[in-house]
Scaffold this motif. Sequence first.
Motif, PDB file in Angstrom:
ATOM      1  N   TYR A  37      61.015  24.435  39.959  1.00  0.00           N
ATOM      2  CA  TYR A  37      60.145  24.849  38.865  1.00  0.00           C
ATOM      3  C   TYR A  37      58.671  24.569  39.177  1.00  0.00           C
ATOM      4  O   TYR A  37      57.805  25.385  38.862  1.00  0.00           O
ATOM      5  N   SER A  38      58.374  23.442  39.781  1.00  0.00           N
ATOM      6  CA  SER A  38      56.972  23.147  40.091  1.00  0.00           C
ATOM      7  C   SER A  38      56.451  24.080  41.182  1.00  0.00           C
ATOM      8  O   SER A  38      55.292  24.506  41.141  1.00  0.00           O
ATOM      9  N   THR A  39      57.297  24.433  42.152  1.00  0.00           N
ATOM     10  CA  THR A  39      56.880  25.377  43.184  1.00  0.00           C
ATOM     11  C   THR A  39      56.620  26.749  42.580  1.00  0.00           C
ATOM     12  O   THR A  39      55.611  27.398  42.883  1.00  0.00           O
ATOM     13  N   MET A  40      57.515  27.210  41.726  1.00  0.00           N
ATOM     14  CA  MET A  40      57.321  28.510  41.085  1.00  0.00           C
ATOM     15  C   MET A  40      56.081  28.500  40.199  1.00  0.00           C
ATOM     16  O   MET A  40      55.354  29.482  40.122  1.00  0.00           O
ATOM     17  N   GLY A  41      55.829  27.402  39.525  1.00  0.00           N
ATOM     18  CA  GLY A  41      54.616  27.297  38.717  1.00  0.00           C
ATOM     19  C   GLY A  41      53.363  27.402  39.564  1.00  0.00           C
ATOM     20  O   GLY A  41      52.387  28.047  39.177  1.00  0.00           O
ATOM     21  N   GLY A  42      53.377  26.784  40.736  1.00  0.00           N
ATOM     22  CA  GLY A  42      52.232  26.893  41.646  1.00  0.00           C
ATOM     23  C   GLY A  42      52.038  28.301  42.155  1.00  0.00           C
ATOM     24  O   GLY A  42      50.910  28.802  42.238  1.00  0.00           O
ATOM     25  N   VAL A  43      53.143  28.972  42.482  1.00  0.00           N
ATOM     26  CA  VAL A  43      53.059  30.360  42.953  1.00  0.00           C
ATOM     27  C   VAL A  43      52.513  31.263  41.849  1.00  0.00           C
ATOM     28  O   VAL A  43      51.650  32.110  42.092  1.00  0.00           O
ATOM     29  N   MET A  44      53.010  31.077  40.640  1.00  0.00           N
ATOM     30  CA  MET A  44      52.531  31.898  39.528  1.00  0.00           C
ATOM     31  C   MET A  44      51.057  31.637  39.235  1.00  0.00           C
ATOM     32  O   MET A  44      50.302  32.573  38.951  1.00  0.00           O
ATOM     33  N   GLY A  46      48.778  30.716  41.383  1.00  0.00           N
ATOM     34  CA  GLY A  46      48.023  31.381  42.442  1.00  0.00           C
ATOM     35  C   GLY A  46      47.946  32.878  42.235  1.00  0.00           C
ATOM     36  O   GLY A  46      46.893  33.492  42.441  1.00  0.00           O
ATOM     37  N   ALA A  47      49.047  33.496  41.823  1.00  0.00           N
ATOM     38  CA  ALA A  47      49.054  34.941  41.579  1.00  0.00           C
ATOM     39  C   ALA A  47      48.133  35.310  40.422  1.00  0.00           C
ATOM     40  O   ALA A  47      47.400  36.304  40.490  1.00  0.00           O
ATOM     41  N   ILE A  48      48.150  34.508  39.366  1.00  0.00           N
ATOM     42  CA  ILE A  48      47.276  34.763  38.217  1.00  0.00           C
ATOM     43  C   ILE A  48      45.818  34.611  38.621  1.00  0.00           C
ATOM     44  O   ILE A  48      44.960  35.413  38.234  1.00  0.00           O
ATOM     45  N   TYR A  49      45.516  33.605  39.427  1.00  0.00           N
ATOM     46  CA  TYR A  49      44.147  33.405  39.891  1.00  0.00           C
ATOM     47  C   TYR A  49      43.672  34.589  40.729  1.00  0.00           C
ATOM     48  O   TYR A  49      42.568  35.106  40.527  1.00  0.00           O
ATOM     49  N   MET A  50      44.515  35.043  41.652  1.00  0.00           N
ATOM     50  CA  MET A  50      44.124  36.167  42.508  1.00  0.00           C
ATOM     51  C   MET A  50      43.969  37.453  41.699  1.00  0.00           C
ATOM     52  O   MET A  50      43.051  38.245  41.945  1.00  0.00           O
ATOM     53  N   ALA A  51      44.845  37.680  40.718  1.00  0.00           N
ATOM     54  CA  ALA A  51      44.723  38.865  39.861  1.00  0.00           C
ATOM     55  C   ALA A  51      43.442  38.786  39.034  1.00  0.00           C
ATOM     56  O   ALA A  51      42.759  39.791  38.832  1.00  0.00           O
ATOM     57  N   GLY A  52      43.106  37.594  38.572  1.00  0.00           N
ATOM     58  CA  GLY A  52      41.870  37.414  37.812  1.00  0.00           C
ATOM     59  C   GLY A  52      40.639  37.695  38.656  1.00  0.00           C
ATOM     60  O   GLY A  52      39.673  38.311  38.178  1.00  0.00           O
ATOM     61  N   GLN A  53      40.663  37.274  39.918  1.00  0.00           N
ATOM     62  CA  GLN A  53      39.539  37.549  40.808  1.00  0.00           C
ATOM     63  C   GLN A  53      39.391  39.053  41.057  1.00  0.00           C
ATOM     64  O   GLN A  53      38.275  39.582  41.060  1.00  0.00           O
ATOM     65  N   ALA A  54      40.505  39.741  41.263  1.00  0.00           N
ATOM     66  CA  ALA A  54      40.468  41.193  41.476  1.00  0.00           C
ATOM     67  C   ALA A  54      39.944  41.906  40.234  1.00  0.00           C
ATOM     68  O   ALA A  54      39.139  42.846  40.331  1.00  0.00           O
ATOM     69  N   LEU A  55      40.374  41.469  39.065  1.00  0.00           N
ATOM     70  CA  LEU A  55      39.902  42.075  37.816  1.00  0.00           C
ATOM     71  C   LEU A  55      38.413  41.827  37.627  1.00  0.00           C
ATOM     72  O   LEU A  55      37.669  42.738  37.220  1.00  0.00           O
ATOM     73  N   GLN A  56      37.949  40.639  37.961  1.00  0.00           N
ATOM     74  CA  GLN A  56      36.527  40.329  37.830  1.00  0.00           C
ATOM     75  C   GLN A  56      35.698  41.210  38.761  1.00  0.00           C
ATOM     76  O   GLN A  56      34.646  41.722  38.357  1.00  0.00           O
ATOM     77  N   GLN A  57      36.156  41.399  39.989  1.00  0.00           N
ATOM     78  CA  GLN A  57      35.433  42.263  40.923  1.00  0.00           C
ATOM     79  C   GLN A  57      35.411  43.706  40.429  1.00  0.00           C
ATOM     80  O   GLN A  57      34.385  44.387  40.542  1.00  0.00           O
ATOM     81  N   ALA A  58      36.516  44.169  39.873  1.00  0.00           N
ATOM     82  CA  ALA A  58      36.567  45.533  39.341  1.00  0.00           C
ATOM     83  C   ALA A  58      35.623  45.699  38.149  1.00  0.00           C
ATOM     84  O   ALA A  58      34.947  46.724  38.022  1.00  0.00           O
ATOM     85  N   GLN A  59      35.560  44.704  37.298  1.00  0.00           N
ATOM     86  CA  GLN A  59      34.656  44.767  36.152  1.00  0.00           C
ATOM     87  C   GLN A  59      33.202  44.770  36.604  1.00  0.00           C
ATOM     88  O   GLN A  59      32.384  45.551  36.088  1.00  0.00           O
ATOM     89  N   LEU A  60      32.852  43.918  37.546  1.00  0.00           N
ATOM     90  CA  LEU A  60      31.476  43.884  38.048  1.00  0.00           C
ATOM     91  C   LEU A  60      31.099  45.204  38.698  1.00  0.00           C
ATOM     92  O   LEU A  60      29.979  45.706  38.514  1.00  0.00           O
ATOM     93  N   SER A  61      32.015  45.780  39.444  1.00  0.00           N
ATOM     94  CA  SER A  61      31.757  47.064  40.080  1.00  0.00           C
ATOM     95  C   SER A  61      31.556  48.158  39.040  1.00  0.00           C
ATOM     96  O   SER A  61      30.657  48.997  39.173  1.00  0.00           O
ATOM     97  N   ALA A  62      32.365  48.168  37.997  1.00  0.00           N
ATOM     98  CA  ALA A  62      32.225  49.166  36.934  1.00  0.00           C
ATOM     99  C   ALA A  62      30.906  48.989  36.190  1.00  0.00           C
ATOM    100  O   ALA A  62      30.220  49.980  35.877  1.00  0.00           O
TER     101      ALA A  62
END
Length: 69
Positions: A37-44, A46-62
């Motif tokens: 459970y702790s490993t899956m929590g860390g993976v999740m 990280g995925a949320i952080y990376m998705a947030g970074q991609a969304l932020q870059q897309a918003q800045l570009s727009a």
Amino acid sequence: MFNKIFSLEPGSSAWAMVTRSVRALIADRGGLSTVEYSTMGGVMSGAIYMAGQALQQAQLSAIESLTGP
């Protein structure tokens, strides 16, 4: 307090102690689910952080494309 996992009986080797410790760890299923459970929590996280970074870059570009000349 006496710990059966790490006790050294007379005539036993260090390798036998390590083997017993690993077998006891494998037999303990309760701790395994905690690690999973702790490993899956860390993976999740990280995925949320990376998705947030991609969304932020897309918003800045727009925003830059709307406000640019």
